[in-house]
Design an enzyme around this catalytic site. Sequence first.
Site, PDB file in Angstrom:
ATOM      1  N   CYS A 132       0.817  -1.221   0.000  1.00 53.91           N
ATOM      2  CA  CYS A 132       0.000   0.000   0.000  1.00 53.91           C
ATOM      3  C   CYS A 132       0.850   1.270   0.000  1.00 53.91           C
ATOM      4  CB  CYS A 132      -0.924   0.023   1.210  1.00 53.91           C
ATOM      5  SG  CYS A 132      -1.951  -1.434   1.332  1.00 53.91           S
ATOM      6  N   HIS A 272      -3.667   6.847   3.309  1.00 49.99           N
ATOM      7  CA  HIS A 272      -3.998   5.543   2.708  1.00 49.99           C
ATOM      8  C   HIS A 272      -5.414   5.163   3.134  1.00 49.99           C
ATOM      9  CE1 HIS A 272      -3.945   1.548   1.312  1.00 49.99           C
ATOM     10  NE2 HIS A 272      -3.770   0.982   2.495  1.00 49.99           N
ATOM     11  N   ASN A 302     -10.025  -0.661   0.214  1.00 53.50           N
ATOM     12  CA  ASN A 302      -8.566  -0.527   0.190  1.00 53.50           C
ATOM     13  C   ASN A 302      -8.047  -1.040  -1.155  1.00 53.50           C
ATOM     14  OD1 ASN A 302      -5.814  -0.760   0.529  1.00 53.50           O
ATOM     15  ND2 ASN A 302      -5.915  -1.830   2.499  1.00 53.50           N
TER      16      ASN A 302
HETATM   17  N1  ACO Z   1     -18.420  -9.421   9.171  1.00 50.75           N
HETATM   18  C1  ACO Z   1     -18.830  -9.744  10.403  1.00 50.75           C
HETATM   19  N2  ACO Z   1     -17.976 -10.105  11.370  1.00 50.75           N
HETATM   20  C2  ACO Z   1     -16.654 -10.101  11.080  1.00 50.75           C
HETATM   21  C3  ACO Z   1     -16.169  -9.777   9.825  1.00 50.75           C
HETATM   22  C4  ACO Z   1     -17.121  -9.417   8.842  1.00 50.75           C
HETATM   23  N3  ACO Z   1     -16.750  -9.066   7.598  1.00 50.75           N
HETATM   24  N4  ACO Z   1     -14.838  -9.860   9.829  1.00 50.75           N
HETATM   25  C5  ACO Z   1     -14.470 -10.241  11.066  1.00 50.75           C
HETATM   26  N5  ACO Z   1     -15.566 -10.412  11.819  1.00 50.75           N
HETATM   27  C6  ACO Z   1     -15.658 -10.819  13.201  1.00 50.75           C
HETATM   28  C7  ACO Z   1     -14.426 -11.551  13.633  1.00 50.75           C
HETATM   29  O1  ACO Z   1     -14.530 -12.915  13.279  1.00 50.75           O
HETATM   30  C8  ACO Z   1     -14.465 -11.324  15.135  1.00 50.75           C
HETATM   31  O2  ACO Z   1     -15.379 -12.251  15.671  1.00 50.75           O
HETATM   32  P1  ACO Z   1     -14.999 -13.075  17.017  1.00 50.75           P
HETATM   33  O3  ACO Z   1     -14.775 -11.999  18.054  1.00 50.75           O
HETATM   34  O4  ACO Z   1     -16.204 -13.905  17.247  1.00 50.75           O
HETATM   35  O5  ACO Z   1     -13.766 -13.828  16.653  1.00 50.75           O
HETATM   36  C9  ACO Z   1     -15.098  -9.956  15.285  1.00 50.75           C
HETATM   37  O6  ACO Z   1     -15.716  -9.669  14.023  1.00 50.75           O
HETATM   38  C10 ACO Z   1     -14.143  -8.850  15.618  1.00 50.75           C
HETATM   39  O7  ACO Z   1     -13.015  -8.917  14.789  1.00 50.75           O
HETATM   40  P2  ACO Z   1     -11.838  -7.938  15.077  1.00 50.75           P
HETATM   41  O8  ACO Z   1     -10.665  -8.488  14.356  1.00 50.75           O
HETATM   42  O9  ACO Z   1     -11.739  -7.626  16.514  1.00 50.75           O
HETATM   43  O10 ACO Z   1     -12.317  -6.613  14.349  1.00 50.75           O
HETATM   44  P3  ACO Z   1     -11.527  -5.273  14.274  1.00 50.75           P
HETATM   45  O11 ACO Z   1     -12.272  -4.258  15.033  1.00 50.75           O
HETATM   46  O12 ACO Z   1     -10.055  -5.399  14.565  1.00 50.75           O
HETATM   47  O13 ACO Z   1     -11.625  -4.909  12.707  1.00 50.75           O
HETATM   48  C11 ACO Z   1     -10.363  -5.011  10.665  1.00 50.75           C
HETATM   49  C12 ACO Z   1     -11.049  -5.799  11.767  1.00 50.75           C
HETATM   50  C13 ACO Z   1     -11.400  -4.170   9.947  1.00 50.75           C
HETATM   51  C14 ACO Z   1      -9.699  -5.954   9.684  1.00 50.75           C
HETATM   52  C15 ACO Z   1      -9.297  -4.070  11.297  1.00 50.75           C
HETATM   53  O14 ACO Z   1      -8.522  -4.805  12.191  1.00 50.75           O
HETATM   54  C16 ACO Z   1      -8.401  -3.412  10.290  1.00 50.75           C
HETATM   55  O15 ACO Z   1      -8.822  -2.574   9.495  1.00 50.75           O
HETATM   56  N6  ACO Z   1      -7.076  -3.699  10.309  1.00 50.75           N
HETATM   57  C17 ACO Z   1      -6.097  -3.001   9.453  1.00 50.75           C
HETATM   58  C18 ACO Z   1      -6.113  -3.421   8.053  1.00 50.75           C
HETATM   59  C19 ACO Z   1      -5.132  -2.558   7.256  1.00 50.75           C
HETATM   60  O16 ACO Z   1      -4.940  -1.405   7.528  1.00 50.75           O
HETATM   61  N7  ACO Z   1      -4.453  -3.023   6.287  1.00 50.75           N
HETATM   62  C20 ACO Z   1      -3.535  -2.096   5.623  1.00 50.75           C
HETATM   63  C21 ACO Z   1      -2.620  -2.679   4.802  1.00 50.75           C
HETATM   64  S1  ACO Z   1      -3.342  -3.619   3.520  1.00 50.75           S
HETATM   65  C22 ACO Z   1      -2.037  -3.991   2.424  1.00 50.75           C
HETATM   66  O17 ACO Z   1      -0.938  -3.626   2.569  1.00 50.75           O
HETATM   67  C23 ACO Z   1      -2.388  -4.880   1.245  1.00 50.75           C
END
Ligand code: ACO
Length: 345
Positions: A132, A272, A302
């Site tokens: 990214c 980003h 993204n």
């Molecule tokens: N729909 C419903 N529930 C979901 C989904 C979904 N799409 N995805 C995950 N969940 C569930 C999980 O299974 C988890 O359930 P559990 O507690 O029963 O296990 C719950 O939701 C909470 O998951 P968390 O991981 O705590 O959610 P979080 O608040 O951390 O959000 C996310 C997840 C959106 C992925 C976030 O962590 C994030 O944006 N991370 C950064 C990503 C990023 O910036 N990437 C950049 C680089 S990308 C690149 O370089 C290619």
Amino acid sequence: MSSEIKPACKLPRLLQGYQPRPCSIVSVGSYVPERVVTNADLETMVDTSDEWITSRTGIKERRLAAANEFTSDLAAKAAKRAMEKGGITGDQIDLIIVATITPDMLFPSTACLVQQKIGAGRCAAFDLEAACSGFIYGLEIAQQFIMSGTFKTVLVIGAEKLSTIIDWKDRNTCVLFGDGAGAAILQSRPDQHGLITSTLGADGGKAELLSMPAGGSRCPATAESLSSGLHYLRMDGKETFKSAVNAMVSAAQECLRRCGLDISEIKCVIPHQANLRIIDAVSDRLGAKPEQVFINLHRYGNTSAASVAIALDEAVSEGRVKRGDLILMVVFGAGLTWGAAVIEW
Ligand code: ACO
């Protein structure tokens, strides 16, 4: 013995009169595929909801490329738009840099394929892999070539067809990403606008947080790697989130410090576009007001290396920045990698 001191090499003579040349962004362009996939569409594919995706990420929809539309096609379309806007012809381009983690093939480079598609003659062309962060890495590399006088016109593209490396059965990742491309043409021009400074960084110690494990020399494609889903993007979302906020804030602050600028002097912050909560946390810590921050991730998700490139093009077309305004771009991605750049538009 003669007391005459002979010059060790011809370099001092060659460098006589050498002046680093300022680097300007002449024009920008972007392209996103036609197909729109909404959160409601994803509800029919995995166990998720519009409410979860919107509240956790801010994303409402994303664009997906057609089966016969590859990263080089998206890149070429964005490049042609930038060329049209800047009045730049293919034969003027000296170097093409394509930042991508989803090249058409491992080799040859997507940049070589783009060269053919935009009619850029036999200029230099290579791909850059900084996930990214790739577009900012690309701008800085282009700037070095231009400042040194090696090349006059450089085309930098961020382009991705991420839909091909996403596991569409994995709700943790499939809701986050989209396809698209953005391009910028850089030259040295006498007017003032240009790249003022940039900060780049990486932490290979956190490489495992975000990766596609198979398909390279470490784990070549086998029936087993395919059935284990190792050719899909994998991410530790929570850890990536924390690292993203810290790295983006530090990179942006370092960039501002080097230019002696306060955040209030920045007209438009282009972060980003990965997650609205990351953007909000970074903006808060930088002290940026909401009206300074450009956001389009609700429409595209993204798009990795294409993300800030598309956003820059849209910010310019929407009149959010005008010539002379200061822009702060800040990125973060797999590697881990990060970067920031201050641009006078
Ligand atoms: N729909 C419903 N529930 C979901 C989904 C979904 N799409 N995805 C995950 N969940 C569930 C999980 O299974 C988890 O359930 P559990 O507690 O029963 O296990 C719950 O939701 C909470 O998951 P968390 O991981 O705590 O959610 P979080 O608040 O951390 O959000 C996310 C997840 C959106 C992925 C976030 O962590 C994030 O944006 N991370 C950064 C990503 C990023 O910036 N990437 C950049 C680089 S990308 C690149 O370089 C290619």
